[in-house]
Design a protein around this motif. Sequence first.
Motif, PDB file in Angstrom:
ATOM      1  N   PRO A   1     -17.047   8.000   0.960  1.00 18.85           N
ATOM      2  CA  PRO A   1     -18.535   7.646   1.332  1.00 18.85           C
ATOM      3  C   PRO A   1     -19.358   7.038   0.150  1.00 18.85           C
ATOM      4  O   PRO A   1     -19.048   7.430  -0.902  1.00 18.85           O
ATOM      5  CB  PRO A   1     -19.040   8.847   1.721  1.00 18.85           C
TER       6      PRO A   1
ATOM      7  N   GLY B   1     -22.180   7.203  -0.609  1.00 16.65           N
ATOM      8  CA  GLY B   1     -23.030   8.239  -1.372  1.00 16.65           C
ATOM      9  C   GLY B   1     -22.533   9.148  -2.436  1.00 16.65           C
ATOM     10  O   GLY B   1     -23.127   9.231  -3.382  1.00 16.65           O
ATOM     11  N   GLN B   2     -21.091   9.201  -2.468  1.00 11.05           N
ATOM     12  CA  GLN B   2     -20.326   9.663  -3.751  1.00 11.05           C
ATOM     13  C   GLN B   2     -20.781   8.846  -5.034  1.00 11.05           C
ATOM     14  O   GLN B   2     -21.102   9.525  -5.840  1.00 11.05           O
ATOM     15  CB  GLN B   2     -18.839   9.599  -3.512  1.00 11.05           C
TER      16      GLN B   2
ATOM     17  N   MET C   1     -23.361   6.766  -5.299  1.00 10.61           N
ATOM     18  CA  MET C   1     -24.864   6.972  -5.626  1.00 10.61           C
ATOM     19  C   MET C   1     -24.920   8.444  -6.217  1.00 10.61           C
ATOM     20  O   MET C   1     -25.825   8.424  -7.026  1.00 10.61           O
ATOM     21  CB  MET C   1     -25.687   6.882  -4.252  1.00 10.61           C
ATOM     22  N   ALA C   2     -24.336   9.406  -5.982  1.00  4.86           N
ATOM     23  CA  ALA C   2     -24.600  10.771  -6.368  1.00  4.86           C
ATOM     24  C   ALA C   2     -23.997  10.696  -7.885  1.00  4.86           C
ATOM     25  O   ALA C   2     -24.666  11.318  -8.939  1.00  4.86           O
ATOM     26  CB  ALA C   2     -23.918  11.763  -5.720  1.00  4.86           C
ATOM     27  N   GLY C   3     -23.036   9.926  -8.255  1.00  9.07           N
ATOM     28  CA  GLY C   3     -22.585   9.891  -9.715  1.00  9.07           C
ATOM     29  C   GLY C   3     -23.480   9.228 -10.366  1.00  9.07           C
ATOM     30  O   GLY C   3     -24.029   9.495 -11.605  1.00  9.07           O
ATOM     31  N   LEU C   4     -24.113   7.907  -9.860  1.00 13.23           N
ATOM     32  CA  LEU C   4     -25.045   7.007 -10.626  1.00 13.23           C
ATOM     33  C   LEU C   4     -26.383   7.820 -10.873  1.00 13.23           C
ATOM     34  O   LEU C   4     -26.804   7.872 -11.703  1.00 13.23           O
ATOM     35  CB  LEU C   4     -25.379   5.891 -10.018  1.00 13.23           C
ATOM     36  N   ALA C   5     -26.675   8.525  -9.883  1.00 12.52           N
ATOM     37  CA  ALA C   5     -28.079   9.521  -9.832  1.00 12.52           C
ATOM     38  C   ALA C   5     -28.086  10.416 -10.872  1.00 12.52           C
ATOM     39  O   ALA C   5     -29.219  10.813 -11.334  1.00 12.52           O
ATOM     40  CB  ALA C   5     -28.538  10.027  -8.468  1.00 12.52           C
ATOM     41  N   ILE C   6     -26.929  10.926 -11.086  1.00 14.57           N
ATOM     42  CA  ILE C   6     -26.808  12.070 -12.156  1.00 14.57           C
ATOM     43  C   ILE C   6     -26.841  11.461 -13.455  1.00 14.57           C
ATOM     44  O   ILE C   6     -27.257  12.066 -14.382  1.00 14.57           O
ATOM     45  CB  ILE C   6     -25.640  12.932 -12.055  1.00 14.57           C
ATOM     46  N   GLY C   7     -26.856  10.072 -13.730  1.00 18.96           N
ATOM     47  CA  GLY C   7     -26.840   9.664 -15.142  1.00 18.96           C
ATOM     48  C   GLY C   7     -25.713   8.906 -15.542  1.00 18.96           C
ATOM     49  O   GLY C   7     -25.591   8.408 -16.508  1.00 18.96           O
ATOM     50  N   PHE C   8     -24.736   9.029 -14.740  1.00 18.54           N
ATOM     51  CA  PHE C   8     -23.283   8.321 -15.054  1.00 18.54           C
ATOM     52  C   PHE C   8     -23.612   6.673 -15.296  1.00 18.54           C
ATOM     53  O   PHE C   8     -24.110   6.264 -14.265  1.00 18.54           O
ATOM     54  CB  PHE C   8     -22.202   8.698 -14.071  1.00 18.54           C
TER      55      PHE C   8
ATOM     56  N   GLN D   1     -18.063   5.692 -15.860  1.00 18.66           N
ATOM     57  CA  GLN D   1     -18.214   7.135 -15.618  1.00 18.66           C
ATOM     58  C   GLN D   1     -18.182   7.606 -14.314  1.00 18.66           C
ATOM     59  O   GLN D   1     -17.321   8.639 -13.856  1.00 18.66           O
ATOM     60  CB  GLN D   1     -19.350   7.659 -16.441  1.00 18.66           C
TER      61      GLN D   1
ATOM     62  N   TYR E   1     -15.063  10.016 -13.349  1.00 16.59           N
ATOM     63  CA  TYR E   1     -15.303  11.435 -12.589  1.00 16.59           C
ATOM     64  C   TYR E   1     -15.381  11.807 -11.270  1.00 16.59           C
ATOM     65  O   TYR E   1     -15.053  12.776 -10.950  1.00 16.59           O
ATOM     66  CB  TYR E   1     -16.325  11.849 -13.668  1.00 16.59           C
ATOM     67  N   VAL E   2     -16.012  10.819 -10.748  1.00 20.22           N
ATOM     68  CA  VAL E   2     -16.205  11.150  -9.286  1.00 20.22           C
ATOM     69  C   VAL E   2     -15.346  10.231  -8.239  1.00 20.22           C
ATOM     70  O   VAL E   2     -14.540  11.053  -7.457  1.00 20.22           O
ATOM     71  CB  VAL E   2     -17.509  10.593  -9.111  1.00 20.22           C
TER      72      VAL E   2
ATOM     73  N   LEU F   1     -31.268   3.062  -7.298  1.00 18.72           N
ATOM     74  CA  LEU F   1     -29.937   3.099  -6.586  1.00 18.72           C
ATOM     75  C   LEU F   1     -29.841   1.851  -5.568  1.00 18.72           C
ATOM     76  O   LEU F   1     -28.814   1.362  -5.411  1.00 18.72           O
ATOM     77  CB  LEU F   1     -29.752   4.141  -5.792  1.00 18.72           C
TER      78      LEU F   1
ATOM     79  N   PRO G   1     -28.852   4.381 -16.303  1.00 15.06           N
ATOM     80  CA  PRO G   1     -28.230   5.631 -16.545  1.00 15.06           C
ATOM     81  C   PRO G   1     -29.120   6.789 -17.224  1.00 15.06           C
ATOM     82  O   PRO G   1     -29.282   7.808 -16.667  1.00 15.06           O
ATOM     83  CB  PRO G   1     -26.823   5.475 -17.391  1.00 15.06           C
TER      84      PRO G   1
ATOM     85  N   SER H   1     -30.747   9.904 -15.392  1.00 12.33           N
ATOM     86  CA  SER H   1     -30.645  11.222 -15.654  1.00 12.33           C
ATOM     87  C   SER H   1     -31.718  12.170 -15.760  1.00 12.33           C
ATOM     88  O   SER H   1     -31.740  13.510 -15.709  1.00 12.33           O
ATOM     89  CB  SER H   1     -29.799  11.447 -17.054  1.00 12.33           C
TER      90      SER H   1
ATOM     91  N   PHE I   1     -29.422  14.415  -1.841  1.00 14.49           N
ATOM     92  CA  PHE I   1     -28.920  13.561  -0.553  1.00 14.49           C
ATOM     93  C   PHE I   1     -28.836  13.949   0.500  1.00 14.49           C
ATOM     94  O   PHE I   1     -28.709  15.113   1.008  1.00 14.49           O
ATOM     95  CB  PHE I   1     -27.579  12.923  -0.929  1.00 14.49           C
TER      96      PHE I   1
ATOM     97  N   GLU J   1     -23.407  15.402  -1.169  1.00 11.77           N
ATOM     98  CA  GLU J   1     -22.668  14.634  -2.172  1.00 11.77           C
ATOM     99  C   GLU J   1     -22.276  15.220  -3.201  1.00 11.77           C
ATOM    100  O   GLU J   1     -21.990  14.855  -4.592  1.00 11.77           O
ATOM    101  CB  GLU J   1     -23.465  13.239  -2.379  1.00 11.77           C
TER     102      GLU J   1
ATOM    103  N   PHE K   1     -19.486  16.681  -5.583  1.00 14.02           N
ATOM    104  CA  PHE K   1     -18.086  16.193  -5.954  1.00 14.02           C
ATOM    105  C   PHE K   1     -16.809  17.290  -5.523  1.00 14.02           C
ATOM    106  O   PHE K   1     -16.871  18.287  -5.941  1.00 14.02           O
ATOM    107  CB  PHE K   1     -17.849  15.985  -7.536  1.00 14.02           C
TER     108      PHE K   1
ATOM    109  N   HIS L   1     -13.953  17.616  -5.378  1.00 10.27           N
ATOM    110  CA  HIS L   1     -12.631  18.081  -6.208  1.00 10.27           C
ATOM    111  C   HIS L   1     -12.857  18.928  -7.372  1.00 10.27           C
ATOM    112  O   HIS L   1     -12.169  19.311  -8.160  1.00 10.27           O
ATOM    113  CB  HIS L   1     -11.761  16.659  -6.746  1.00 10.27           C
TER     114      HIS L   1
END
Lengths: 245, 242
Positions: free
Chosen positions: A136, A138-139, A141-148, A152, A156-157, B50, B73, B77, B83, B87, B89, B91
């Motif tokens: 999805p 959203g994954q 987006m979630a990675g980017l939203a955290i600051g990756f 990255q 990682y995601v 985003l 980024p 942060s 969301f 969302e 992760f 794994h």
Amino acid sequence: MNYHWNWGIFLEQVKAGEETYLDWLITGFGWTLAVALTAWVMALLCGGIIGTLRTAPQRGLAFFATCWVELFRNIPLLVQMFLWFFVVPELLPRELSLWIKQDMPAKEFVTAVLCLGLFTSARVAEQVRAGVQSLPNGQRMAGLAIGFTLPQTYRYVILPMAFRIIIPPLTSEFMNIFKNSSVAFAIGVLELTFQARQMQEDSEQGIETYLAVTVLYFICAFVANRGMAFIEKRSRVPGFIATSK
Amino acid sequence: MIEINNVSKWYGQFQVLTDCSTQITKGDVVVVCGPSGSGKSTLIKCVNGLEAFQQGNIVVNGTSVGDPKTNLPKLRSRVGMVFQHFELFPHMSITENLVIGQTKVLGRSKEEAQERGLKLLDRVGLKSQADKFPGQLSGGQQQRVAIARALAMDPICMLFDEPTSALDPEMINEVLDVMVELANEGMTMMVVTHEMGFARKVADRVIFMDHGHIVEDATKEEFFGTPRSERAQQFLSKILSH
């Protein structure tokens, strides 16, 4: 059928030498494993990178990756083998061309690995792309939203899940690479198929020869399959439906 | 804290946001509501970049989001986001979900990140789930972990994009409780939601959107008392009648 069966043939000596036919097949089996496994490492690395680039937002990178895939999957493997062996060295600068033709160590092996690795990388790349696109959005987006950063986020995601999802198609690709490595005989790699032809001509016991070779290829693909199943089980994500079972 | 000035956005020919402007000052809780397709989710995703927008500007804590020179980024942060579909992760264990941003983005040590993560997990009432994986948790639990994950980055403000829309009814309150607590502690929050009970309880202002426009931008008392636009009245009468 008027065929003289001789299952003891494998332990007999070859016509011009000390070794037995079994020695020939074992040597061939070793080269088959060497070609297939080295090419697989290359296919995974290149395929992972190219498949990732195909999903990149930068148009230029995605275009480059698409060209790569189209080039290596639209030409028959056997033709690619000949192209790398006979044509590509002629196109290089004179000095390099001479060195490849005369002095390069293990020339046939290196060419076969390069060819098979690139051919398979195009197929792996398509699977990686499918894996990435099946996640999805959203994954990401979630990675980017955290600051990756985007790399990255992939590291990682996205890719850890994408690779888990594509283990089943990657398994058949891994099995294919053992079987496809037989094409390397055409440029003179002393792998299993090459040795089998030689044994057939030398011993005139073709049926025993090819039955033995069949079993050896079967074992390769079978072990590859079970190995991947083991990896799939080990990398299973608890509670995640697509990879459970 | 967040300034949105005359933002417009198009998907090809289709305009999703038209001339949207509003401001959120530090410590404010602003609820954004409106019918589906009105552009609320798109607007909130523009705030941390985003989603790109073609006109206007958005300034978060003095940094312009749309400026190509902005280190997105780094900005993201500091802006927590939650969301609709959690969302997490899948794994990574719950703890790893809470730790990875802190170590890879903020450069904290693993021990420090773990300590901070577990503290926040305790705060959302899920300390016992630390070693589980997201797929083993209920939706409500996953969303609480997602809130904790965002908080672990020590955000200056929080964005919530329909945080309870994908939840079973009996799980909505456990998530809202965490959000109310956060609001009461003075966190700056922009919340896209249809939970009018939540808006009534903690919102300072309510923004109502329709067809990509901000139709109404009023204090909570004004909005629930006498919404001026007819469209907002219709919307409220539909979602408050039962």
